[in-house]
Design a protein around this motif. Structure first.
Motif, PDB file in Angstrom:
ATOM      1  N   LYS A   1      -7.829  15.448  26.882  1.00 19.66           N
ATOM      2  CA  LYS A   1      -8.901  15.240  25.906  1.00 19.66           C
ATOM      3  C   LYS A   1      -8.986  16.372  24.888  1.00 19.66           C
ATOM      4  N   ASN A   2      -8.421  17.530  25.216  1.00 22.73           N
ATOM      5  CA  ASN A   2      -8.468  18.669  24.295  1.00 22.73           C
ATOM      6  C   ASN A   2      -7.632  18.447  23.038  1.00 22.73           C
ATOM      7  N   TYR A   3      -6.784  17.432  23.050  1.00 23.24           N
ATOM      8  CA  TYR A   3      -5.990  17.140  21.856  1.00 23.24           C
ATOM      9  C   TYR A   3      -6.838  16.494  20.766  1.00 23.24           C
ATOM     10  N   PHE A   4      -8.020  15.979  21.133  1.00 18.34           N
ATOM     11  CA  PHE A   4      -8.810  15.171  20.205  1.00 18.34           C
ATOM     12  C   PHE A   4     -10.223  15.725  20.039  1.00 18.34           C
ATOM     13  N   ASN A   5     -10.776  15.473  18.871  1.00 18.17           N
ATOM     14  CA  ASN A   5     -12.170  15.834  18.618  1.00 18.17           C
ATOM     15  C   ASN A   5     -13.112  14.708  19.010  1.00 18.17           C
ATOM     16  N   ASN A   6     -12.663  13.466  18.783  1.00 24.86           N
ATOM     17  CA  ASN A   6     -13.498  12.309  19.098  1.00 24.86           C
ATOM     18  C   ASN A   6     -12.640  11.184  19.665  1.00 24.86           C
ATOM     19  N   PHE A   7     -13.252  10.398  20.533  1.00 26.05           N
ATOM     20  CA  PHE A   7     -12.604   9.203  21.058  1.00 26.05           C
ATOM     21  C   PHE A   7     -13.380   7.982  20.590  1.00 26.05           C
ATOM     22  N   ILE A   8     -12.686   7.045  19.951  1.00 27.68           N
ATOM     23  CA  ILE A   8     -13.307   5.816  19.455  1.00 27.68           C
ATOM     24  C   ILE A   8     -12.803   4.656  20.306  1.00 27.68           C
TER      25      ILE A   8
ATOM     26  N   ASN B   1      -6.053  22.795  12.496  1.00 26.41           N
ATOM     27  CA  ASN B   1      -7.415  22.891  11.966  1.00 26.41           C
ATOM     28  C   ASN B   1      -8.035  21.539  11.625  1.00 26.41           C
ATOM     29  N   ALA B   2      -7.289  20.478  11.811  1.00 20.07           N
ATOM     30  CA  ALA B   2      -7.808  19.152  11.458  1.00 20.07           C
ATOM     31  C   ALA B   2      -8.601  18.558  12.616  1.00 20.07           C
ATOM     32  N   GLU B   3      -9.545  17.693  12.268  1.00 23.07           N
ATOM     33  CA  GLU B   3     -10.241  16.910  13.286  1.00 23.07           C
ATOM     34  C   GLU B   3      -9.398  15.674  13.577  1.00 23.07           C
ATOM     35  N   ILE B   4      -9.084  15.471  14.843  1.00 25.48           N
ATOM     36  CA  ILE B   4      -8.212  14.363  15.232  1.00 25.48           C
ATOM     37  C   ILE B   4      -8.983  13.413  16.138  1.00 25.48           C
ATOM     38  N   ASP B   5      -9.057  12.149  15.730  1.00 28.72           N
ATOM     39  CA  ASP B   5      -9.715  11.113  16.521  1.00 28.72           C
ATOM     40  C   ASP B   5      -8.662  10.181  17.107  1.00 28.72           C
ATOM     41  N   LEU B   6      -8.925   9.695  18.302  1.00 26.67           N
ATOM     42  CA  LEU B   6      -8.061   8.699  18.934  1.00 26.67           C
ATOM     43  C   LEU B   6      -8.848   7.408  19.097  1.00 26.67           C
TER      44      LEU B   6
ATOM     45  N   LYS C   1       0.822  -1.209   0.000  1.00 31.73           N
ATOM     46  CA  LYS C   1       0.000   0.000   0.000  1.00 31.73           C
ATOM     47  C   LYS C   1       0.857   1.260   0.000  1.00 31.73           C
ATOM     48  N   CYS C   2       2.122   1.081   0.364  1.00 30.37           N
ATOM     49  CA  CYS C   2       3.012   2.239   0.493  1.00 30.37           C
ATOM     50  C   CYS C   2       3.976   2.369  -0.685  1.00 30.37           C
ATOM     51  N   ILE C   3       3.859   1.481  -1.686  1.00 27.18           N
ATOM     52  CA  ILE C   3       4.797   1.512  -2.813  1.00 27.18           C
ATOM     53  C   ILE C   3       4.638   2.793  -3.627  1.00 27.18           C
ATOM     54  N   LYS C   4       3.398   3.127  -3.937  1.00 31.06           N
ATOM     55  CA  LYS C   4       3.151   4.351  -4.695  1.00 31.06           C
ATOM     56  C   LYS C   4       3.159   5.537  -3.733  1.00 31.06           C
ATOM     57  N   LYS C   5       4.320   6.142  -3.609  1.00 31.83           N
ATOM     58  CA  LYS C   5       4.474   7.250  -2.677  1.00 31.83           C
ATOM     59  C   LYS C   5       3.705   8.480  -3.157  1.00 31.83           C
ATOM     60  N   LYS C   6       3.083   9.159  -2.207  1.00 24.28           N
ATOM     61  CA  LYS C   6       2.321  10.361  -2.524  1.00 24.28           C
ATOM     62  C   LYS C   6       3.031  11.592  -1.972  1.00 24.28           C
ATOM     63  N   LYS C   7       2.911  12.673  -2.687  1.00 25.26           N
ATOM     64  CA  LYS C   7       3.469  13.921  -2.195  1.00 25.26           C
ATOM     65  C   LYS C   7       2.535  14.474  -1.133  1.00 25.26           C
ATOM     66  N   PHE C   8       3.085  14.670   0.050  1.00 28.43           N
ATOM     67  CA  PHE C   8       2.257  15.070   1.176  1.00 28.43           C
ATOM     68  C   PHE C   8       1.876  16.539   1.073  1.00 28.43           C
ATOM     69  N   ALA C   9       0.576  16.809   1.224  1.00 26.88           N
ATOM     70  CA  ALA C   9       0.063  18.181   1.208  1.00 26.88           C
ATOM     71  C   ALA C   9      -0.684  18.418   2.516  1.00 26.88           C
ATOM     72  N   GLU C  10      -0.046  19.119   3.433  1.00 28.13           N
ATOM     73  CA  GLU C  10      -0.619  19.294   4.769  1.00 28.13           C
ATOM     74  C   GLU C  10      -1.956  20.015   4.730  1.00 28.13           C
ATOM     75  N   GLU C  11      -2.119  20.933   3.775  1.00 31.04           N
ATOM     76  CA  GLU C  11      -3.367  21.702   3.718  1.00 31.04           C
ATOM     77  C   GLU C  11      -4.569  20.826   3.368  1.00 31.04           C
ATOM     78  N   LYS C  12      -4.314  19.630   2.826  1.00 30.94           N
ATOM     79  CA  LYS C  12      -5.409  18.730   2.476  1.00 30.94           C
ATOM     80  C   LYS C  12      -5.810  17.810   3.632  1.00 30.94           C
ATOM     81  N   ILE C  13      -5.083  17.887   4.727  1.00 30.43           N
ATOM     82  CA  ILE C  13      -5.375  17.027   5.873  1.00 30.43           C
ATOM     83  C   ILE C  13      -6.451  17.676   6.737  1.00 30.43           C
ATOM     84  N   THR C  14      -7.648  17.139   6.669  1.00 30.03           N
ATOM     85  CA  THR C  14      -8.751  17.671   7.474  1.00 30.03           C
ATOM     86  C   THR C  14      -9.205  16.694   8.556  1.00 30.03           C
ATOM     87  N   SER C  15      -8.849  15.419   8.404  1.00 28.21           N
ATOM     88  CA  SER C  15      -9.247  14.417   9.404  1.00 28.21           C
ATOM     89  C   SER C  15      -8.098  13.441   9.635  1.00 28.21           C
TER      90      SER C  15
END
Length: 389
Positions: free
Chosen positions: A107-114, A92-97, A48-62
């Protein structure tokens, strides 16, 4: 005297005594099977990691931080700096743990706990309910690797095999985590170098952990200590006769003792209650809650235990700790900025079997069982005198 022989099979190192060969052959087969399975699953993840992608931080929303451990409270506490810095990096991203609990970090580090599910398919169903732009996997787990194979991964960074990072991003200039030399803090913090090559952050202590519902222990006075008589690994537990002497000395100081633990600790707790019947030993049968555990430790004068999760709770709450260590060095697990009152017993520091420091080898290398020969009661008495002033 029965001689102990040592055998090495690949990365695995363990010892056996004559008459125990059959049992250890089963250990070899189990260990090798697990290693082969891990290698195969790591290969599938790597595809799954063979095709490396160029990381774009602005596209990280979740973001999903996946921590599939049924226990591992110490690992969660030590990952606190990682959680904080991920929140700082992706404001600005939603971060789930996804973990077994959220009780050991802010808990303030996360938006949701799963809640981590015990079944693989339940876990996949739970995590597939939402598509994540980035999945972070700071802890190696066979269960977690299988789950990740079923998830739709856009960007992925994590530990799948040993301590080597796997990811599917173009930039990969980062040092690997060294389990023998690097403090455990750096294991999770190393993931940040994928996004921030100039990352340089040195934690000096555990971050504070929240206590949502503080409960006062049922003690006659505030002078009490917490003892956890045994932990999961035998090579982190002292001989019962020494524990008994420690208990006797604590009681001589007119201090109460709260005995905590179940499972591996229960038989020792029963022995202590029997040997010190009518003394200031307090034990509540049944499993206590995490909030009770944190409250008991917060209000105690010191903690006596092996290398375990409650030890890390004590450090996070800045309580004096007296601990026993097996294959892993305390200098790589406890906060670098040591407390004014803390001591540890670590006979492993004179052992030449360096490979045993690898967490993979704990069940197999029995050379660390020399901890059971430790009998310096005076060392503990000096520690108690420092605590009580």
């Amino acid at each position: 005297m029965i001689k102990t022989k040592f055998i090495s099979t690949g990365d695995y190192f363990f010892s056996f005594k004559r008459g125990e060969l059959l049992g250890n052959i089963k250990i070899i087969i189990s260990a090798c099977f697990k290693k082969v399975l891990f290698t195969f699953l790591s290969f599938l993840i790597n595809l799954k990691c063979i095709k490396k992608k160029k990381f774009a931080e602005e596209k990280i929303t979740s973001i999903l931080i996946y921590f599939p451990r049924s226990s591992g409270m110490g690992d969660l506490i030590m990952a606190g700096h990682f959680f904080k810095l991920i929140r700082d990096q992706f404001k600005n991203a939603e971060i789930d743990l996804c973990s077994s609990t959220i009780s050991f970090t802010n808990k303030n580090y996360f938006n949701n706990f799963i809640k981590h599910e015990s079944g693989i398919f339940k876990e996949v169903k739970s995590l597939s309910a939402r598509k994540y732009d980035l999945i972070l996997f700071p802890e190696k787990s066979l269960f977690g690797v299988i789950v990740l194979l079923f998830l739709n991964i856009n960007y992925f960074v994590g530990y799948i095999s040993q301590y080597k990072l796997f990811h599917n991003m173009v930039n990969s200039d980062y040092p690997e985590f060294n389990v023998i030399k690097d403090h455990y803090y750096y294991k999770s913090l190393n993931l940040l170098r994928i996004f921030k090559k100039d990352f340089n952050y040195i934690p000096t202590e555990h971050l504070p952990i929240p206590i949502d519902n503080e409960l006062k222990p049922a003690c006659d006075n505030n002078k009490y200590c917490v003892i956890i008589p045994s932990v999961n690994w035998n090579n982190r537990t002292i001989d019962y006769s020494i524990l008994k002497q420690y208990t006797d000395f604590i009681l001589s100081k007119n201090s109460q003792i709260i005995l905590l633990g179940s499972g591996e600790s229960k038989s020792r707790i029963d022995k202590l209650l029997s040997d010190f019947k009518g003394s200031n030993l307090i034990y509540s049968p049944g499993k206590i809650s995490i909030e009770e555990l944190k409250s008991y430790i917060k209000n105690c004068q010191f903690v006596l235990c092996g290398d375990c999760g409650p030890m890390h709770i004590a450090y996070a709450l800045k309580k004096p700790v007296y601990t026993f260590w097996g294959p892993t060095s305390p200098s790589l697990r406890i906060p670098p900025d040591k407390m004014s009152v803390e001591d540890f017993i670590f006979p492993k520091d004179q052992c030449k079997v360096s490979s045993c420091y690898n967490m993979e080898h704990k069940p197999f290398c029995k050379s660390c069982l020399r901890l059971s020969d430790f009998n310096d009661v005076n060392h503990f008495e000096r520690f108690v005198e420092k605590v009580y002033g």
